[in-house]
Design a protein around this motif. Sequence first.
Motif, PDB file in Angstrom:
ATOM      1  N   VAL A  39       0.816  -1.211   0.000  1.00 14.21           N
ATOM      2  CA  VAL A  39       0.000   0.000   0.000  1.00 14.21           C
ATOM      3  C   VAL A  39       0.855   1.269   0.000  1.00 14.21           C
ATOM      4  O   VAL A  39       0.378   2.341  -0.383  1.00 14.21           O
ATOM      5  N   GLY A  40       2.105   1.154   0.380  1.00 10.97           N
ATOM      6  CA  GLY A  40       2.984   2.317   0.458  1.00 10.97           C
ATOM      7  C   GLY A  40       2.993   3.194  -0.777  1.00 10.97           C
ATOM      8  O   GLY A  40       2.862   4.424  -0.670  1.00 10.97           O
ATOM      9  N   PRO A  41       3.135   2.634  -1.954  1.00 12.43           N
ATOM     10  CA  PRO A  41       3.130   3.485  -3.154  1.00 12.43           C
ATOM     11  C   PRO A  41       1.828   4.276  -3.329  1.00 12.43           C
ATOM     12  O   PRO A  41       1.850   5.397  -3.829  1.00 12.43           O
ATOM     13  N   ALA A  42       0.707   3.690  -2.886  1.00  9.30           N
ATOM     14  CA  ALA A  42      -0.566   4.405  -2.998  1.00  9.30           C
ATOM     15  C   ALA A  42      -0.587   5.618  -2.075  1.00  9.30           C
ATOM     16  O   ALA A  42      -1.256   6.615  -2.363  1.00  9.30           O
ATOM     17  N   LEU A  43       0.135   5.536  -0.975  1.00  5.24           N
ATOM     18  CA  LEU A  43       0.183   6.661  -0.034  1.00  5.24           C
ATOM     19  C   LEU A  43       1.225   7.700  -0.429  1.00  5.24           C
ATOM     20  O   LEU A  43       1.062   8.882  -0.132  1.00  5.24           O
ATOM     21  N   LEU A  44       2.288   7.268  -1.067  1.00  8.69           N
ATOM     22  CA  LEU A  44       3.386   8.173  -1.389  1.00  8.69           C
ATOM     23  C   LEU A  44       3.225   8.913  -2.716  1.00  8.69           C
ATOM     24  O   LEU A  44       3.702  10.037  -2.867  1.00  8.69           O
ATOM     25  N   PHE A  45       2.589   8.260  -3.671  1.00  9.40           N
ATOM     26  CA  PHE A  45       2.516   8.824  -5.012  1.00  9.40           C
ATOM     27  C   PHE A  45       1.076   9.143  -5.386  1.00  9.40           C
ATOM     28  O   PHE A  45       0.139   8.539  -4.871  1.00  9.40           O
ATOM     29  N   ASP A  46       0.929  10.055  -6.304  1.00  7.08           N
ATOM     30  CA  ASP A  46      -0.392  10.403  -6.816  1.00  7.08           C
ATOM     31  C   ASP A  46      -0.719   9.444  -7.961  1.00  7.08           C
ATOM     32  O   ASP A  46      -0.336   9.679  -9.112  1.00  7.08           O
ATOM     33  N   LEU A  47      -1.414   8.369  -7.626  1.00  2.94           N
ATOM     34  CA  LEU A  47      -1.738   7.332  -8.613  1.00  2.94           C
ATOM     35  C   LEU A  47      -3.197   7.450  -9.025  1.00  2.94           C
ATOM     36  O   LEU A  47      -4.020   8.010  -8.294  1.00  2.94           O
ATOM     37  N   PRO A  48      -3.538   6.901 -10.180  1.00  2.00           N
ATOM     38  CA  PRO A  48      -4.949   6.885 -10.589  1.00  2.00           C
ATOM     39  C   PRO A  48      -5.797   6.126  -9.563  1.00  2.00           C
ATOM     40  O   PRO A  48      -5.305   5.182  -8.921  1.00  2.00           O
ATOM     41  N   PRO A  49      -7.050   6.518  -9.393  1.00  2.00           N
ATOM     42  CA  PRO A  49      -7.914   5.867  -8.398  1.00  2.00           C
ATOM     43  C   PRO A  49      -8.016   4.351  -8.567  1.00  2.00           C
ATOM     44  O   PRO A  49      -8.076   3.619  -7.577  1.00  2.00           O
ATOM     45  N   ALA A  50      -8.026   3.879  -9.782  1.00  2.00           N
ATOM     46  CA  ALA A  50      -8.126   2.430 -10.013  1.00  2.00           C
ATOM     47  C   ALA A  50      -6.892   1.713  -9.477  1.00  2.00           C
ATOM     48  O   ALA A  50      -7.000   0.639  -8.869  1.00  2.00           O
ATOM     49  N   VAL A  51      -5.724   2.296  -9.671  1.00  2.00           N
ATOM     50  CA  VAL A  51      -4.480   1.679  -9.183  1.00  2.00           C
ATOM     51  C   VAL A  51      -4.428   1.734  -7.661  1.00  2.00           C
ATOM     52  O   VAL A  51      -4.039   0.760  -7.012  1.00  2.00           O
ATOM     53  N   GLU A  52      -4.833   2.874  -7.090  1.00  2.00           N
ATOM     54  CA  GLU A  52      -4.867   2.977  -5.624  1.00  2.00           C
ATOM     55  C   GLU A  52      -5.785   1.931  -5.030  1.00  2.00           C
ATOM     56  O   GLU A  52      -5.442   1.270  -4.052  1.00  2.00           O
ATOM     57  N   SER A  53      -6.962   1.789  -5.616  1.00  2.00           N
ATOM     58  CA  SER A  53      -7.919   0.795  -5.129  1.00  2.00           C
ATOM     59  C   SER A  53      -7.347  -0.619  -5.237  1.00  2.00           C
ATOM     60  O   SER A  53      -7.491  -1.427  -4.315  1.00  2.00           O
ATOM     61  N   LEU A  54      -6.691  -0.886  -6.354  1.00  2.00           N
ATOM     62  CA  LEU A  54      -6.084  -2.204  -6.550  1.00  2.00           C
ATOM     63  C   LEU A  54      -5.007  -2.477  -5.498  1.00  2.00           C
ATOM     64  O   LEU A  54      -4.943  -3.576  -4.935  1.00  2.00           O
ATOM     65  N   LEU A  55      -4.178  -1.483  -5.205  1.00  2.00           N
ATOM     66  CA  LEU A  55      -3.134  -1.664  -4.199  1.00  2.00           C
ATOM     67  C   LEU A  55      -3.730  -1.868  -2.810  1.00  2.00           C
ATOM     68  O   LEU A  55      -3.260  -2.727  -2.049  1.00  2.00           O
ATOM     69  N   TRP A  56      -4.750  -1.099  -2.453  1.00  2.00           N
ATOM     70  CA  TRP A  56      -5.384  -1.261  -1.143  1.00  2.00           C
ATOM     71  C   TRP A  56      -6.024  -2.643  -1.014  1.00  2.00           C
ATOM     72  O   TRP A  56      -5.861  -3.317   0.010  1.00  2.00           O
ATOM     73  N   GLN A  57      -6.763  -3.049  -2.033  1.00  2.00           N
ATOM     74  CA  GLN A  57      -7.415  -4.364  -1.979  1.00  2.00           C
ATOM     75  C   GLN A  57      -6.382  -5.495  -1.987  1.00  2.00           C
ATOM     76  O   GLN A  57      -6.500  -6.455  -1.228  1.00  2.00           O
ATOM     77  N   GLY A  58      -5.387  -5.371  -2.850  1.00  2.00           N
ATOM     78  CA  GLY A  58      -4.342  -6.396  -2.905  1.00  2.00           C
ATOM     79  C   GLY A  58      -3.567  -6.491  -1.610  1.00  2.00           C
ATOM     80  O   GLY A  58      -3.288  -7.586  -1.117  1.00  2.00           O
ATOM     81  N   GLY A  59      -3.224  -5.346  -1.040  1.00  2.00           N
ATOM     82  CA  GLY A  59      -2.502  -5.341   0.235  1.00  2.00           C
ATOM     83  C   GLY A  59      -3.307  -5.941   1.353  1.00  2.00           C
ATOM     84  O   GLY A  59      -2.796  -6.689   2.189  1.00  2.00           O
ATOM     85  N   LYS A  60      -4.600  -5.614   1.364  1.00  2.00           N
ATOM     86  CA  LYS A  60      -5.475  -6.147   2.409  1.00  2.00           C
ATOM     87  C   LYS A  60      -5.560  -7.676   2.333  1.00  2.00           C
ATOM     88  O   LYS A  60      -5.386  -8.368   3.338  1.00  2.00           O
ATOM     89  N   TRP A  61      -5.828  -8.184   1.139  1.00  2.00           N
ATOM     90  CA  TRP A  61      -5.976  -9.636   0.993  1.00  2.00           C
ATOM     91  C   TRP A  61      -4.652 -10.376   1.176  1.00  2.00           C
ATOM     92  O   TRP A  61      -4.617 -11.459   1.770  1.00  2.00           O
ATOM     93  N   LEU A  62      -3.590  -9.798   0.692  1.00  2.00           N
ATOM     94  CA  LEU A  62      -2.283 -10.428   0.871  1.00  2.00           C
ATOM     95  C   LEU A  62      -1.913 -10.494   2.355  1.00  2.00           C
ATOM     96  O   LEU A  62      -1.383 -11.500   2.828  1.00  2.00           O
ATOM     97  N   ALA A  63      -2.222  -9.433   3.090  1.00  2.00           N
ATOM     98  CA  ALA A  63      -1.940  -9.420   4.528  1.00  2.00           C
ATOM     99  C   ALA A  63      -2.767 -10.475   5.261  1.00  2.00           C
ATOM    100  O   ALA A  63      -2.260 -11.174   6.158  1.00  2.00           O
ATOM    101  N   VAL A  64      -4.025 -10.620   4.891  1.00  2.00           N
ATOM    102  CA  VAL A  64      -4.892 -11.624   5.539  1.00  2.00           C
ATOM    103  C   VAL A  64      -4.372 -13.032   5.271  1.00  2.00           C
ATOM    104  O   VAL A  64      -4.274 -13.865   6.181  1.00  2.00           O
ATOM    105  N   VAL A  65      -4.017 -13.311   4.028  1.00  2.00           N
ATOM    106  CA  VAL A  65      -3.517 -14.642   3.668  1.00  2.00           C
ATOM    107  C   VAL A  65      -2.181 -14.923   4.362  1.00  2.00           C
ATOM    108  O   VAL A  65      -1.970 -16.015   4.897  1.00  2.00           O
ATOM    109  N   LEU A  66      -1.298 -13.934   4.381  1.00  2.00           N
ATOM    110  CA  LEU A  66      -0.010 -14.114   5.046  1.00  2.00           C
ATOM    111  C   LEU A  66      -0.191 -14.336   6.542  1.00  2.00           C
ATOM    112  O   LEU A  66       0.473 -15.182   7.135  1.00  2.00           O
ATOM    113  N   PHE A  67      -1.099 -13.590   7.174  1.00  2.00           N
ATOM    114  CA  PHE A  67      -1.371 -13.762   8.595  1.00  2.00           C
ATOM    115  C   PHE A  67      -1.803 -15.205   8.885  1.00  2.00           C
ATOM    116  O   PHE A  67      -1.259 -15.862   9.774  1.00  2.00           O
TER     117      PHE A  67
END
Length: 94
Positions: A39-67
């Motif tokens: 999710v870091g790049p979504a917070l640091l850079f001005d990315l398109p909304p679709a990419v930000e959403s993808l990073l947030w969703q991907g980070g969330k699910w990846l964190a859950v699976v890793l946990f």
Amino acid sequence: MSVHGGLRTKAEQDAFAVEVGYALFSAVFAAGVVFGAVVGPALLFDLPPAVESLLWQGGKWLAVVLFAARVISVLVRYRRGAQPSQPGRTNPDS
């Protein structure tokens, strides 16, 4: 882990509690690091909304699976019992 008539000793109960605590703590830490890395790049850079959403969703699910994977792997390793200090050596005199 020896079971005597279905009862565990206090030391075995304590060891299991410590192992569960370690599994949860290490899983939270690992999931947090991975979530931050994704999710870091979504917070640091001005990315398109679709990419930000993808990073947030991907980070969330990846964190859950890793946990879940980390907790399961630590507890399965604990259930198997202690590993020998020198794998492959079966004779104490060798």
